[in-house]
Design an enzyme around this catalytic site. Structure first.
Site, mmCIF file in Angstrom:
data_model
loop_
_atom_site.group_PDB
_atom_site.id
_atom_site.type_symbol
_atom_site.label_atom_id
_atom_site.label_comp_id
_atom_site.label_asym_id
_atom_site.label_seq_id
_atom_site.Cartn_x
_atom_site.Cartn_y
_atom_site.Cartn_z
ATOM 1 N N GLU A 263 0.233 3.645 1.702
ATOM 2 C CA GLU A 263 0.298 4.109 3.090
ATOM 3 C C GLU A 263 1.671 3.821 3.697
ATOM 4 O O GLU A 263 2.045 4.423 4.697
ATOM 5 C CB GLU A 263 -0.790 3.438 3.931
ATOM 6 C CG GLU A 263 -2.201 3.945 3.650
ATOM 7 C CD GLU A 263 -2.433 5.385 4.099
ATOM 8 O OE1 GLU A 263 -2.034 5.740 5.222
ATOM 9 O OE2 GLU A 263 -3.006 6.153 3.317
ATOM 10 N N TYR B 214 -1.743 0.558 10.535
ATOM 11 C CA TYR B 214 -2.039 -0.121 9.266
ATOM 12 C C TYR B 214 -0.828 -0.071 8.332
ATOM 13 O O TYR B 214 -0.400 -1.090 7.787
ATOM 14 C CB TYR B 214 -3.256 0.539 8.597
ATOM 15 C CG TYR B 214 -3.457 0.101 7.166
ATOM 16 C CD1 TYR B 214 -3.957 -1.154 6.861
ATOM 17 C CD2 TYR B 214 -3.118 0.952 6.103
ATOM 18 C CE1 TYR B 214 -4.123 -1.563 5.540
ATOM 19 C CE2 TYR B 214 -3.277 0.552 4.785
ATOM 20 C CZ TYR B 214 -3.782 -0.703 4.520
ATOM 21 O OH TYR B 214 -3.935 -1.109 3.214
ATOM 22 N N SER C 61 0.818 -1.211 0.000
ATOM 23 C CA SER C 61 0.000 0.000 0.000
ATOM 24 C C SER C 61 0.854 1.265 0.000
ATOM 25 O O SER C 61 1.925 1.308 0.633
ATOM 26 C CB SER C 61 -0.873 -0.014 1.260
ATOM 27 O OG SER C 61 -1.397 1.260 1.511
HETATM 28 P P1 GDP Z 1 -6.518 6.065 3.310
HETATM 29 O O1 GDP Z 1 -5.641 6.892 2.435
HETATM 30 O O2 GDP Z 1 -6.290 4.587 3.155
HETATM 31 O O3 GDP Z 1 -6.479 6.458 4.746
HETATM 32 O O4 GDP Z 1 -8.006 6.288 2.729
HETATM 33 P P2 GDP Z 1 -9.275 7.083 3.302
HETATM 34 O O5 GDP Z 1 -10.229 7.177 2.182
HETATM 35 O O6 GDP Z 1 -9.780 6.484 4.578
HETATM 36 O O7 GDP Z 1 -8.717 8.541 3.658
HETATM 37 C C1 GDP Z 1 -8.137 9.372 2.684
HETATM 38 C C2 GDP Z 1 -7.910 10.752 3.252
HETATM 39 O O8 GDP Z 1 -9.171 11.383 3.470
HETATM 40 C C3 GDP Z 1 -7.163 10.827 4.581
HETATM 41 O O9 GDP Z 1 -6.183 11.834 4.484
HETATM 42 C C4 GDP Z 1 -8.232 11.251 5.577
HETATM 43 O O10 GDP Z 1 -7.736 12.020 6.677
HETATM 44 C C5 GDP Z 1 -9.121 12.106 4.696
HETATM 45 N N1 GDP Z 1 -10.491 12.256 5.219
HETATM 46 C C6 GDP Z 1 -11.112 13.436 5.471
HETATM 47 N N2 GDP Z 1 -12.334 13.215 5.967
HETATM 48 C C7 GDP Z 1 -12.494 11.875 6.059
HETATM 49 C C8 GDP Z 1 -13.568 11.043 6.494
HETATM 50 O O11 GDP Z 1 -14.622 11.496 6.942
HETATM 51 N N3 GDP Z 1 -13.368 9.680 6.395
HETATM 52 C C9 GDP Z 1 -12.209 9.145 5.913
HETATM 53 N N4 GDP Z 1 -12.083 7.814 5.818
HETATM 54 N N5 GDP Z 1 -11.175 9.922 5.496
HETATM 55 C C10 GDP Z 1 -11.312 11.259 5.575
#
Ligand code: GDP
Length: 362
Positions: A129, A151, A127
């Site tokens: 990440e 993670y 990933s």
């Molecule tokens: P990730 O890159 O695997 O963590 O995928 P996510 O879709 O969970 O998050 C992507 C980005 O969106 C991160 O930088 C989060 O901080 C931002 N983000 C902002 N608001 C939200 C929210 O309400 N839910 C999630 N999941 N991410 C959010």
């Protein structure tokens, strides 16, 4: 007919990969962990119309003997490890479980392959990440890692175990460092699907506000259907290797909101509100992948633009919410007229999928 074994088959990537491999003539075996909600977690396979074509086997990444038995029973030619606790915020609340499933689970599967099926080919879902707090403007296979969540740390362990099994024991083990990839089958807890679902609910008058966290983070978002093709291509190479898979375009959450709301004729500024408890204890601010190696060696290129993907996701969420309210209307009608028919398969699919956000796979 080649056989593949997919862990995390009920997740977004598991569903699209199953579809791709069925089209290519594979026997597709999906590993599923037992749970009381097993009935609904197959919703993505049903959505794609392939639930009856995928053979399901009980197993769990944290149970080595179940992996050994599955490999003995099905003798797969290719093994795709997509199973994981894959939601970043959950990994702060359940860091040990995340380490166990996402990290040690991969080591278990590699060990099972080393014991039972050393000639089979292995794909590890690594990933972006793992790059975390990167200092490089574009991340490729040589960029340093700096994970920012349990993670990302668990994925990094799994990644290096994959590299190590390749180098130490000669396994044909490849690792795809996939940047964020989305679709209508993305779990609703991830930000893209949360946004497109919110757009649909607001458009249909079912909600007025969409609470989000950090809007300024940037992600390199591609379409999952494109990304599972890269997984398969990696296992068709003579030599196993690691590849970054990305679009090479980075976008803020704010811009994603703007595009998704404006697709539905709405202004995100009137609906999106910031909720501080959605802001993460450590953020990955910026991701932008350089997939030159995948392009040059695998001939892989993304085919879906961000705008087209957003349109597909918003349309799917509109359809789901319309079908869900249709199903409610049907239930009321059926109560009044018990002799009337059943909801069609599509309506059933929509309802399945609305509950199909299994947190166990990408
Ligand atoms: P990730 O890159 O695997 O963590 O995928 P996510 O879709 O969970 O998050 C992507 C980005 O969106 C991160 O930088 C989060 O901080 C931002 N983000 C902002 N608001 C939200 C929210 O309400 N839910 C999630 N999941 N991410 C959010």
């Amino acid at each position: 007919m080649p056989t593949c074994l997919i862990t995390g088959v009920t997740g977004q990537d598991g569903a699209y990969l199953s579809q791709l491999l069925l089209q290519k003539g594979y026997r597709v075996v999906g590993m599923m962990r037992r749970s009381a909600s097993s009935d609904v977690v197959g919703g993505r396979l049903r959505w794609l119309g392939i639930a009856d074509d995928v053979e399901l086997v009980d197993g769990n990444l944290v149970d080595l003997s179940s992996l050994i038995r599955a490999l003995q029973a099905y003798e797969p030619d290719e093994v795709y490890n997509l199973g994981a606790q894959s939601f970043v915020p959950t990994s702060w609340n359940q860091p040990l479980l995340t380490g166990l499933v996402t990290g040690i689970g991969t080591a278990n599967l590699l060990e099972a392959m080393r014991i039972v099926r050393p000639g089979a080919r292995f794909y590890q879902a690594s990933s972006s990440e793992m790059f975390g707090r990167t200092r490089q403007p574009r991340q490729n296979e040589n960029s340093p890692f700096y994970p920012r969540s349990p993670y990302g740390i668990a994925k990094l362990y799994a990644h290096w175990m994959t590299v190590n099994h390749r180098e130490s024991f000669g396994l044909h083990a490849s690792s795809g460092i996939l940047f964020n990839h989305e679709s209508p089958l993305r779990g609703i807890e991830f930000v893209t699907r949360k946004i497109t679902d919110g757009v649909a609910r607001i458009k249909l008058g079912l909600a007025r506000r969409l609470p989000l966290g950090n809007l300024e983070a940037r992600r390199d978002w591609g379409h999952a259907r494109d990304y599972v093709r890269a997984m398969w291509l990696m296992l068709q190479q003579d030599t196993p290797d690691d590849y970054v898979v990305a679009t090479g375009q980075t976008t803020t959450i704010r811009e994603f909101c703007r595009l998704a709301f404006s697709y539905a004729g709405l202004d995100y500024r009137e609906h999106v509100v910031t909720r501080h408890d959605l802001i993460r204890p450590a953020e990955v601010d910026f991701l932008l992948g350089d997939a030159s190696k995948a392009r040059d060696k695998l001939g892989w290129r993304p085919t879906v633009t961000l705008e087209d993907m957003i349109a597909e996701m918003v349309e799917a969420d509109l359809t789901r919410h319309r079908a869900a309210s249709g199903a409610v209307a049907w239930t009321a009608a059926a109560t009044r007229h018990p002799s009337r028919g059943h909801p069609g398969p599509r309506a059933r699919q929509e309802r399945d999928l609305a509950h199909a956000d299994a947190p166990d796979a990408d």
